[in-house]
Scaffold this motif. Structure first.
Motif, short mmCIF file in Angstrom:
data_model
loop_
_atom_site.label_atom_id
_atom_site.label_comp_id
_atom_site.label_asym_id
_atom_site.label_seq_id
_atom_site.Cartn_x
_atom_site.Cartn_y
_atom_site.Cartn_z
N LYS A 131 0.82 -1.21 0.00
CA LYS A 131 0.00 0.00 0.00
C LYS A 131 0.86 1.26 0.00
O LYS A 131 0.51 2.25 -0.65
N ILE A 132 1.97 1.21 0.70
CA ILE A 132 2.87 2.37 0.73
C ILE A 132 3.48 2.60 -0.66
O ILE A 132 3.51 3.72 -1.16
N SER A 133 3.96 1.52 -1.29
CA SER A 133 4.57 1.67 -2.61
C SER A 133 3.53 2.13 -3.65
O SER A 133 3.83 2.96 -4.52
N THR A 134 2.32 1.60 -3.54
CA THR A 134 1.24 2.01 -4.46
C THR A 134 0.92 3.49 -4.28
O THR A 134 0.76 4.24 -5.26
N LEU A 135 0.85 3.93 -3.02
CA LEU A 135 0.57 5.33 -2.71
C LEU A 135 1.67 6.24 -3.24
O LEU A 135 1.40 7.28 -3.86
N PHE A 136 2.92 5.84 -3.04
CA PHE A 136 4.06 6.65 -3.49
C PHE A 136 4.12 6.73 -5.01
O PHE A 136 4.47 7.78 -5.57
N ASN A 137 3.77 5.65 -5.68
CA ASN A 137 3.75 5.68 -7.15
C ASN A 137 2.65 6.59 -7.67
O ASN A 137 2.82 7.31 -8.66
N LYS A 138 1.51 6.54 -6.98
CA LYS A 138 0.38 7.40 -7.37
C LYS A 138 0.74 8.87 -7.19
O LYS A 138 0.41 9.72 -8.03
N GLU A 139 1.44 9.18 -6.11
CA GLU A 139 1.82 10.56 -5.81
C GLU A 139 3.11 10.97 -6.52
O GLU A 139 3.49 12.14 -6.49
N ARG A 147 8.68 0.06 -5.11
CA ARG A 147 8.31 -1.35 -4.99
C ARG A 147 8.23 -1.77 -3.53
O ARG A 147 8.79 -1.10 -2.66
N ASP A 148 7.56 -2.89 -3.30
CA ASP A 148 7.48 -3.43 -1.94
C ASP A 148 8.89 -3.63 -1.37
O ASP A 148 9.15 -3.34 -0.20
#
Length: 273
Positions: free
Chosen positions: A197-205, A214-215
């Motif tokens: 979730k952190i990596s997904t959030l950072f990629n989105k932002e 990545r994880d």
């Protein structure tokens, strides 16, 4: 082959460290060995050059292996080297080589060390010199470790600076342009977000202008002791060394430890699913 004649293979080896320390390049070794063979009346059959390879145990030296094969096939009966440490610096390897030479009726002659394995005295002297050489290697290793330990304690971390830090005058110091990103990763994980979730959030932002978070990159940050001010040298070896409080921390030790506890809980939940 006439065993009374010394049919030689000239073994030339130099590592980067050797040349820097002693200044003996391969061409210089070659010239000295050719002069030595001429003086002794030896016949030079071939040259074997291992450039840039250390004589440490375990290092594969293709030309040295070819030399041994030529001894087995009776193409040569004498190894000529500049110094004993061109051949090996290990007592164990040296004993193996002496046995190999004896089994194949071959010899070793060193131009600079005046070592000749054709006699019992020559073998004894070679063992003494090898013991001295190995002792020096071990002492050098000890001095290197002491020096490295002192440097680490002063904040001179011998690794690439991780996110949130930078090297300044060889010391690892906080990089305030990226420090907040590290703090945020720890806080998000501490609050319950997973690596994914952190990596997904950072990629989105597009944090730090990146879309390839990545994880594994999040995991590497959360498990790195440097962020609580500590450093582990030789982490992947059998005997790592732990140094406490060597750099300024980005997160508290309490926060770091609590994230490790959270990591274990998350792994337990995953295993139970």
């Amino acid at each position: 082959m006439d065993n009374n004649k010394k049919i030689c293979g000239l073994y030339l080896r130099v590592s980067t460290e050797d040349q820097a320390r002693e200044g003996f390049s391969l061409p210089e070794q070659k010239q000295r060995l050719e002069d030595f063979c001429k003086y002794k009346g030896y016949i030079i059959k071939d040259y074997y050059e291992d450039a840039g390879i250390s004589a440490k145990t375990g290092n594969y030296r293709p030309e040295f292996e070819r030399l041994k094969e030529d001894i087995k096939s009776k193409k040569i009966n004498t190894i000529v080297a500049f110094k004993l440490d061109r051949i090996t610096r290990s007592i164990y390897d040296w004993e193996e080589l002496i046995t190999f030479l004896d089994e194949n009726a071959a010899y070793l002659d060193c131009a600079n060390d005046e070592i000749n394995t054709t006699t019992a005295n020559g073998k004894m002297i070679s063992r003494l010199l090898m013991s001295v050489s190995q002792n020096e290697i071990e002492r050098t290793s000890e001095r290197t470790k002491v020096g490295l330990s002192g440097a680490i304690k002063q904040g001179h971390i011998p690794h690439q600076a991780p996110l949130g830090y930078k090297h300044e005058n060889k010391k690892l110091v906080i990089d305030y342009t990226t420090k907040d990103v590290v703090e945020r990763i720890f806080k998000l994980y501490h609050d319950g977000l997973s690596y994914q979730k952190i990596s997904t959030l950072f990629n989105k932002e597009e944090v730090l202008g990146k879309t390839n978070w990545r994880d594994s990159s999040i995991t590497a940050i959360l498990t790195n002791e440097i962020y609580k001010g500590d450093f582990v040298h030789g982490k992947r070896t059998k005997s790592p060394t732990y140094y406490e409080n060597v750099v300024e921390p980005i997160v508290s030790k309490e926060m770091w430890e609590e994230c490790q506890v959270q990591k274990k809980k998350n792994l337990k939940v995953i295993k139970e699913l």
